[in-house]
Design an enzyme around this catalytic site. Structure first.
Site, short mmCIF file in Angstrom:
data_model
loop_
_atom_site.label_atom_id
_atom_site.label_comp_id
_atom_site.label_asym_id
_atom_site.label_seq_id
_atom_site.Cartn_x
_atom_site.Cartn_y
_atom_site.Cartn_z
N SER A 91 3.59 -88.41 22.09
CA SER A 91 2.61 -88.27 23.17
C SER A 91 3.25 -87.63 24.38
O SER A 91 2.67 -86.74 25.02
CB SER A 91 2.03 -89.63 23.55
OG SER A 91 1.34 -90.20 22.46
N GLU A 92 4.47 -88.08 24.75
CA GLU A 92 5.22 -87.47 25.85
C GLU A 92 6.71 -87.54 25.58
O GLU A 92 7.20 -88.42 24.85
CB GLU A 92 4.93 -88.17 27.19
CG GLU A 92 3.58 -87.85 27.79
CD GLU A 92 2.52 -88.87 27.44
OE1 GLU A 92 1.33 -88.56 27.55
OE2 GLU A 92 2.90 -89.99 27.04
N THR A 93 7.41 -86.61 26.19
CA THR A 93 8.87 -86.57 26.23
C THR A 93 9.27 -86.34 27.68
O THR A 93 8.64 -85.56 28.38
CB THR A 93 9.41 -85.43 25.34
OG1 THR A 93 9.03 -85.68 23.98
CG2 THR A 93 10.93 -85.34 25.43
N PHE B 85 6.46 -83.96 29.61
CA PHE B 85 5.74 -82.98 28.80
C PHE B 85 5.08 -83.69 27.63
O PHE B 85 5.68 -84.54 26.96
CB PHE B 85 6.70 -81.92 28.25
CG PHE B 85 7.20 -80.95 29.28
CD1 PHE B 85 6.64 -79.69 29.41
CD2 PHE B 85 8.24 -81.30 30.14
CE1 PHE B 85 7.11 -78.79 30.36
CE2 PHE B 85 8.71 -80.41 31.10
CZ PHE B 85 8.14 -79.15 31.21
N HIS C 207 3.53 -94.74 30.37
CA HIS C 207 4.60 -95.22 29.50
C HIS C 207 5.88 -94.41 29.64
O HIS C 207 6.98 -94.95 29.51
CB HIS C 207 4.12 -95.36 28.05
CG HIS C 207 4.43 -94.23 27.14
ND1 HIS C 207 3.69 -93.08 27.08
CD2 HIS C 207 5.41 -94.09 26.20
CE1 HIS C 207 4.19 -92.27 26.16
NE2 HIS C 207 5.25 -92.85 25.62
#
Length: 298
Positions: A45-47, A65, A76
């Site tokens: 979902s995100e990094t 991102f 999160h």
């Protein structure tokens, strides 16, 4: 140039539950394009990418991102990034301050009796703001349910934000599990609303008192369904408070159940002189570490 990363599951106390996050702890030298490529490769979902702060009073500057674009704020990733940095000894203290495009985010660390980090709490960087309403028919088409499944006696589906905008809609209890997103309808919906600027993510919920069952769908951003969404549940908590005469409220949110990654988020909202402010808290579990060598040629 070798870059190291850690992954962590956020909003859970059990590995392989909650929302996974990858954290590149020393992202200096990476271009925006490289960060976007790494986030797409991680397919989470995100990094996040940790950089030196612009203001030395803050712990770090963090870029977030998803699979297709940079985000101004996300819940999160803030808690997970703080947990990783604290666990590695790269950040100390009870409060970790991050610079993100939406503003300053302070992560209040939760620690066990030995002083080791186990989770954190963040307050969203902006007060509640609301935008346009979205018709129940549009939401229903996007999620493969009936328009009558959408509860409108307290509020109609509408845009709400404390940093990231989401369409928030209340559903009948039995309808939450039946949602099945239709990406074609998502595309049609965003094409009809140019003021959305191409972003159209739907956060649905049902509630019994202060217990909430939620799901979040963002297929246009590459996230078919998110296991746990701090940046969607905070505006939800703020919106619910705005509809009451209370000064503050707390909610326990369960999310990710339908996709096998049960998550638990504790959301609070309070009225302040600057508007309604919301916070979200949860625990974290480390998963694995890795590296990428940018000196290698394809």
């Amino acid at each position: 140039m070798i870059k190291y990363f850690e992954t962590v599951d956020v909003f859970t106390e059990k590995r392989f539950c909650g929302n996974p996050l990858a954290v590149f702890t020393h992202a200096e030298g990476l271009t925006s394009a490289a960060m976007q490529s790494l986030a797409a490769e991680m397919n989470l979902s995100e990094t996040t990418f940790v950089l030196p702060p612009e203001n030395n009073q803050n712990t770090a500057r963090v870029r977030i991102f998803n699979r297709s674009e940079e985000m101004p704020f996300a819940g999160h990733p803030m808690i997970g990034t703080a947990f990783v940095l604290a666990r590695l000894g790269l950040a100390t203290g009870d409060n970790i301050r991050f610079e993100v495009p939406a503003g300053i985010v302070v992560v209040e660390m939760e620690k066990d009796t030995d002083g080791k980090p186990v989770g954190g709490k963040i307050t969203a960087p902006q007060p509640l703001s609301t935008g346009i309403e979205i018709t129940a028919e549009t939401v229903a088409l996007c999620l493969g349910i009936d328009a009558l499944d959408i509860v409108t006696d307290k509020h109609r589906p509408k845009i709400a934000s404390v940093g990231n905008p989401y369409v928030i809609a209340e559903l009948a209890k039995t309808a939450v599990a039946r949602c099945s997103p239709n990406i074609g309808e998502f595309r049609r919906a965003v094409d009809k609303q140019p003021e959305l600027n191409g972003r159209f993510s739907i956060h649905v919920y049902s509630r019994e008192d202060n217990c909430i069952h939620a799901r979040m769908f963002a297929p246009l951003a590459g996230t078919w369904e998110d296991p746990a969404t701090g940046s969607a549940n905070t505006p939800l908590g703020a919106l619910l408070l705005s509809l009451s005469d209370k000064q503050e409220a707390s909610y326990v949110v369960k999310q990710g159940i339908e996709i096998g990654r049960p998550s638990l988020l504790n959301v609070t909202a309070a009225r302040t002189a600057n508007g309604i402010i919301a916070s979200v808290a949860g625990r974290c579990v480390p998963v694995f570490t890795g590296e990428i060598d940018f000196s290698e040629k394809n």
